[in-house]
Design a protein around this motif. Structure first.
Motif, PDB file in Angstrom:
ATOM      1  N   GLU A  11     -17.121   6.151   3.454  1.00  0.00           N
ATOM      2  CA  GLU A  11     -15.745   6.367   3.063  1.00  0.00           C
ATOM      3  C   GLU A  11     -14.856   5.711   4.105  1.00  0.00           C
ATOM      4  O   GLU A  11     -15.085   5.849   5.297  1.00  0.00           O
ATOM      5  N   PHE A  13     -11.281   5.439   5.830  1.00  0.00           N
ATOM      6  CA  PHE A  13     -10.036   6.158   6.048  1.00  0.00           C
ATOM      7  C   PHE A  13      -8.994   5.184   6.569  1.00  0.00           C
ATOM      8  O   PHE A  13      -9.292   4.313   7.374  1.00  0.00           O
ATOM      9  N   ARG A  48     -16.634  18.404  -2.131  1.00  0.00           N
ATOM     10  CA  ARG A  48     -16.687  16.947  -1.955  1.00  0.00           C
ATOM     11  C   ARG A  48     -15.600  16.274  -2.792  1.00  0.00           C
ATOM     12  O   ARG A  48     -14.947  15.338  -2.341  1.00  0.00           O
ATOM     13  N   ARG A  49     -15.400  16.743  -4.025  1.00  0.00           N
ATOM     14  CA  ARG A  49     -14.404  16.144  -4.907  1.00  0.00           C
ATOM     15  C   ARG A  49     -13.003  16.227  -4.313  1.00  0.00           C
ATOM     16  O   ARG A  49     -12.194  15.329  -4.457  1.00  0.00           O
ATOM     17  N   HIS A  50     -12.718  17.325  -3.607  1.00  0.00           N
ATOM     18  CA  HIS A  50     -11.380  17.522  -3.048  1.00  0.00           C
ATOM     19  C   HIS A  50     -11.299  17.120  -1.571  1.00  0.00           C
ATOM     20  O   HIS A  50     -10.243  17.270  -0.953  1.00  0.00           O
ATOM     21  N   GLY A  51     -12.409  16.650  -1.010  1.00  0.00           N
ATOM     22  CA  GLY A  51     -12.393  16.172   0.371  1.00  0.00           C
ATOM     23  C   GLY A  51     -12.260  17.266   1.406  1.00  0.00           C
ATOM     24  O   GLY A  51     -11.629  17.068   2.440  1.00  0.00           O
ATOM     25  N   SER A  53     -14.350  20.469   3.672  1.00  0.00           N
ATOM     26  CA  SER A  53     -15.653  20.803   4.235  1.00  0.00           C
ATOM     27  C   SER A  53     -16.356  21.825   3.342  1.00  0.00           C
ATOM     28  O   SER A  53     -15.718  22.722   2.776  1.00  0.00           O
TER      29      SER A  53
END
Length: 133
Positions: A11, A13, A48-51, A53
C-alpha cells in the motif's frame, strides 16, 4: 525454463499521511461496528476495508456493546423509591416474597419490570438491548 510470477501486495501512502492519526467520529465507529456484525463477515475483513487495525475493531465493538459510542456523556437516571404496596404479614421473613419485582425506567423512556432475583448478567444484557432498540 520455468515461469515464475512474483506478486506482492503493498500500500502506498501519500507523504502527508505518514505519522498522522486518523480520528473517527462515534457515528463512523457505529457504522463500522454494525457492518462487522452483519452476516458472516469476519472482523478482520471489515477492518481491512476501512483501513483500521484488527485490534481496534474489538475495542470499538466492546464500547458499542456497553453503549459508549452514542457520543453523549453518561447520564444519571432519576430513582424513585415507593412504599411497599402491601405490608408484609406479622412475623413473615423479609425475603419471603419471591415474586417481588422492580421497575427500571431507562434513559430512552422505556420501562423494564423484572423480578428482584434476576441475575445481574441477564439484567445487563436486557438493558443493553433495550437501550439500542
Amino acid at each position: 525454463m520455468s515461469c515464475a510470477k512474483v506478486v506482492s501486495q503493498f500500500e502506498v501512502f501519500a507523504a502527508g499521511e505518514l505519522g498522522h492519526r486518523r480520528t473517527w467520529s462515534d457515528a463512523e465507529k457505529i457504522r463500522i461496528v454494525e457492518e462487522s456484525y452483519r452476516g458472516h463477515r469476519q472482523g478482520s475483513v471489515v477492518a481491512r476495508r476501512h483501513g483500521i487495525s484488527r485490534a481496534l475493531l474489538p475495542q470499538w465493538r466492546r464500547a458499542y456493546d456497553l453503549g459508549q459510542l452514542d457520543g453523549a456523556p453518561t447520564a444519571f437516571a432519576a430513582l424513585e423509591i415507593a412504599p411497599d404496596p402491601m405490608p408484609l404479614p406479622q412475623g413473615a421473613p423479609r425475603g419471603a416474597d419471591t415474586d417481588a419485582r422492580v421497575e427500571i425506567t431507562l434513559a430512552n423512556g422505556r420501562r423494564l419490570t423484572v423480578r428482584v432475583d434476576i441475575e445481574a448478567s441477564a439484567l445487563t444484557r436486557l438493558v443493553q438491548i433495550l437501550e439500542r432498540a
